[in-house]
Design a protein around this motif. Structure first.
Motif, PDB file in Angstrom:
ATOM      1  N   PHE A 114      46.654  56.312  45.425  1.00  0.00           N
ATOM      2  CA  PHE A 114      46.762  54.893  45.101  1.00  0.00           C
ATOM      3  C   PHE A 114      47.954  54.605  44.203  1.00  0.00           C
ATOM      4  O   PHE A 114      48.342  55.418  43.372  1.00  0.00           O
ATOM      5  CB  PHE A 114      45.494  54.415  44.387  1.00  0.00           C
ATOM      6  CG  PHE A 114      44.317  54.224  45.297  1.00  0.00           C
ATOM      7  CD1 PHE A 114      43.529  55.292  45.677  1.00  0.00           C
ATOM      8  CD2 PHE A 114      44.003  52.965  45.773  1.00  0.00           C
ATOM      9  CE1 PHE A 114      42.447  55.114  46.510  1.00  0.00           C
ATOM     10  CE2 PHE A 114      42.917  52.768  46.607  1.00  0.00           C
ATOM     11  CZ  PHE A 114      42.137  53.848  46.976  1.00  0.00           C
ATOM     12  N   GLY A 115      48.489  53.384  44.348  1.00  0.00           N
ATOM     13  CA  GLY A 115      49.420  52.855  43.375  1.00  0.00           C
ATOM     14  C   GLY A 115      48.664  52.323  42.159  1.00  0.00           C
ATOM     15  O   GLY A 115      47.439  52.361  42.107  1.00  0.00           O
ATOM     16  N   GLN A 116      49.425  51.811  41.194  1.00  0.00           N
ATOM     17  CA  GLN A 116      48.826  51.396  39.931  1.00  0.00           C
ATOM     18  C   GLN A 116      48.194  50.014  40.005  1.00  0.00           C
ATOM     19  O   GLN A 116      47.457  49.625  39.101  1.00  0.00           O
ATOM     20  CB  GLN A 116      49.874  51.383  38.802  1.00  0.00           C
ATOM     21  CG  GLN A 116      50.658  52.676  38.671  1.00  0.00           C
ATOM     22  CD  GLN A 116      51.978  52.596  39.420  1.00  0.00           C
ATOM     23  OE1 GLN A 116      52.023  52.217  40.587  1.00  0.00           O
ATOM     24  NE2 GLN A 116      53.053  52.967  38.740  1.00  0.00           N
ATOM     25  N   GLY A 117      48.503  49.265  41.044  1.00  0.00           N
ATOM     26  CA  GLY A 117      47.921  47.937  41.196  1.00  0.00           C
ATOM     27  C   GLY A 117      48.849  46.819  40.760  1.00  0.00           C
ATOM     28  O   GLY A 117      49.676  47.000  39.855  1.00  0.00           O
ATOM     29  N   THR A 118      48.731  45.664  41.420  1.00  0.00           N
ATOM     30  CA  THR A 118      49.436  44.437  41.053  1.00  0.00           C
ATOM     31  C   THR A 118      48.415  43.327  40.928  1.00  0.00           C
ATOM     32  O   THR A 118      47.608  43.109  41.838  1.00  0.00           O
ATOM     33  CB  THR A 118      50.480  44.028  42.117  1.00  0.00           C
ATOM     34  OG1 THR A 118      51.475  45.037  42.226  1.00  0.00           O
ATOM     35  CG2 THR A 118      51.130  42.694  41.760  1.00  0.00           C
ATOM     36  N   THR A 119      48.430  42.641  39.791  1.00  0.00           N
ATOM     37  CA  THR A 119      47.508  41.527  39.576  1.00  0.00           C
ATOM     38  C   THR A 119      48.124  40.251  40.121  1.00  0.00           C
ATOM     39  O   THR A 119      49.187  39.821  39.665  1.00  0.00           O
ATOM     40  CB  THR A 119      47.200  41.361  38.080  1.00  0.00           C
ATOM     41  OG1 THR A 119      46.604  42.566  37.586  1.00  0.00           O
ATOM     42  CG2 THR A 119      46.237  40.198  37.860  1.00  0.00           C
ATOM     43  N   LEU A 120      47.478  39.676  41.114  1.00  0.00           N
ATOM     44  CA  LEU A 120      47.947  38.428  41.728  1.00  0.00           C
ATOM     45  C   LEU A 120      47.161  37.257  41.160  1.00  0.00           C
ATOM     46  O   LEU A 120      45.931  37.271  41.143  1.00  0.00           O
ATOM     47  CB  LEU A 120      47.767  38.486  43.251  1.00  0.00           C
ATOM     48  CG  LEU A 120      48.043  37.183  44.007  1.00  0.00           C
ATOM     49  CD1 LEU A 120      49.530  36.821  43.909  1.00  0.00           C
ATOM     50  CD2 LEU A 120      47.621  37.295  45.469  1.00  0.00           C
ATOM     51  N   GLN A 121      47.886  36.254  40.714  1.00  0.00           N
ATOM     52  CA  GLN A 121      47.263  35.003  40.277  1.00  0.00           C
ATOM     53  C   GLN A 121      47.773  33.887  41.164  1.00  0.00           C
ATOM     54  O   GLN A 121      48.988  33.662  41.267  1.00  0.00           O
ATOM     55  CB  GLN A 121      47.602  34.698  38.821  1.00  0.00           C
ATOM     56  CG  GLN A 121      46.926  33.445  38.305  1.00  0.00           C
ATOM     57  CD  GLN A 121      47.345  33.079  36.891  1.00  0.00           C
ATOM     58  OE1 GLN A 121      48.438  33.428  36.447  1.00  0.00           O
ATOM     59  NE2 GLN A 121      46.503  32.370  36.188  1.00  0.00           N
ATOM     60  N   VAL A 122      46.849  33.194  41.823  1.00  0.00           N
ATOM     61  CA  VAL A 122      47.217  32.059  42.664  1.00  0.00           C
ATOM     62  C   VAL A 122      46.765  30.790  41.951  1.00  0.00           C
ATOM     63  O   VAL A 122      45.572  30.568  41.732  1.00  0.00           O
ATOM     64  CB  VAL A 122      46.553  32.154  44.055  1.00  0.00           C
ATOM     65  CG1 VAL A 122      46.956  30.950  44.908  1.00  0.00           C
ATOM     66  CG2 VAL A 122      46.937  33.453  44.744  1.00  0.00           C
ATOM     67  N   LYS A 123      47.738  29.970  41.600  1.00  0.00           N
ATOM     68  CA  LYS A 123      47.443  28.772  40.816  1.00  0.00           C
ATOM     69  C   LYS A 123      47.148  27.584  41.720  1.00  0.00           C
ATOM     70  O   LYS A 123      47.881  27.348  42.678  1.00  0.00           O
ATOM     71  CB  LYS A 123      48.630  28.454  39.913  1.00  0.00           C
ATOM     72  CG  LYS A 123      48.934  29.538  38.900  1.00  0.00           C
ATOM     73  CD  LYS A 123      50.144  29.175  38.055  1.00  0.00           C
ATOM     74  CE  LYS A 123      50.416  30.246  37.038  1.00  0.00           C
ATOM     75  NZ  LYS A 123      51.641  29.937  36.235  1.00  0.00           N
ATOM     76  N   PRO A 124      46.098  26.827  41.406  1.00  0.00           N
ATOM     77  CA  PRO A 124      45.749  25.653  42.236  1.00  0.00           C
ATOM     78  C   PRO A 124      46.827  24.568  42.152  1.00  0.00           C
ATOM     79  O   PRO A 124      47.548  24.472  41.160  1.00  0.00           O
ATOM     80  CB  PRO A 124      44.439  25.152  41.633  1.00  0.00           C
ATOM     81  CG  PRO A 124      43.948  26.241  40.754  1.00  0.00           C
ATOM     82  CD  PRO A 124      45.141  27.047  40.332  1.00  0.00           C
TER      83      PRO A 124
END
Lengths: 117, 117
Positions: B107-117
């Motif tokens: 696995f990679g370390q991860g990316t946190t995605l934030q989708v703004k309304p």
């Protein structure tokens, strides 16, 4: 749907204790895996098993052992818990696949957050 | 030695726009690539995968692209929705025993995605 069930969501243990984390899957998968997840490090493989009574070391096996007496159940054992084993532990399972077109995704449980005091 | 890398720890996009998550790998022996999505307090959920013999795979709003010469993988989410806000992990599979595939993932370390309304 695949169901991977980990016996505890949260667990608190003391240094030196022997700790058992249990995982059960209901899809007759051959392969089962234990990972730990730590901030900034992603998921790291501890141990995996491709058949009953078979086990192989992953990338970080030190301080851990595993047991697979039945196909559906895979246990992770911390022989003598230490504070650096405080982490989120994730179990996964997958079907066995043959060759490049036989790859199968792993399906994960919800994790056990283990704290060693 | 980090064989799978996600160099962006976080990404923020507006609802309705495209989200592009990137992943690089170093081992040319990887033959299967996956993307997982993870909400807090839950295990990773399988999203989409691609075999190394393909360069694109699409499933609804999710498309994965593979560029083997660049050893680069990307996940496109179109259109992005607030419910897509989560940590995304890319993973690569390493064939271990002859022609069989035990499904071990790195696995990679991860990316946190934030989708703004």
């Amino acid at each position: 749907d695949v169901k991977v069930t980990q016996s505890s969501r949260y667990l608190v243990k003391r240094t030196g204790e022997k700790v058992f984390l249990e995982c059960v899957q209901d899809m007759d998968h051959e392969n089962m895996f234990w990972y730990r997840q730590d901030p900034g490090l992603g998921l790291r493989l501890i141990y995996f098993s491709y058949d009953v009574k078979m086990k192989e070391k992953g990338d970080i096996p030190e301080g851990y052992s595993v047991s697979r007496e039945k196909k559906e159940r895979f246990s992770l054992i911390l022989e003598s818990a230490s504070t650096n084993q405080t982490s989120m532990y994730l179990c996964a399972s997958s079907l066995w696949g043959q060759g490049i077109l036989g790859n199968q995704p792993q399906h994960f449980g919800d994790g056990t957050r283990l704290s060693i005091l | 030695d980090q064989q799978v890398k996600q160099n962006s720890p976080s990404l923020s996009v507006q609802e309705g726009r495209i989200s592009i998550l990137n992943c690089d790998y170093t081992n040319s022996m990887f033959d299967y690539f996956l993307w997982y999505k993870k909400y807090p307090a839950e295990g990773p959920t399988f999203l989409i995968s691609i075999s190394s013999i393909k360069d694109k795979n699409e499933d609804g709003r999710f498309t994965v692209f593979l560029n083997k010469s660049a050893k680069h993988l990307s996940l496109h989410i179109v259109p992005s929705q607030p419910g897509d806000s989560a940590v995304y992990f890319c993973a690569a599979s390493l064939m271990l025993r002859g022609s069989s595939n035990t499904g071990k993932l790195i696995f990679g370390q991860g990316t946190t995605l934030q989708v703004k309304p």
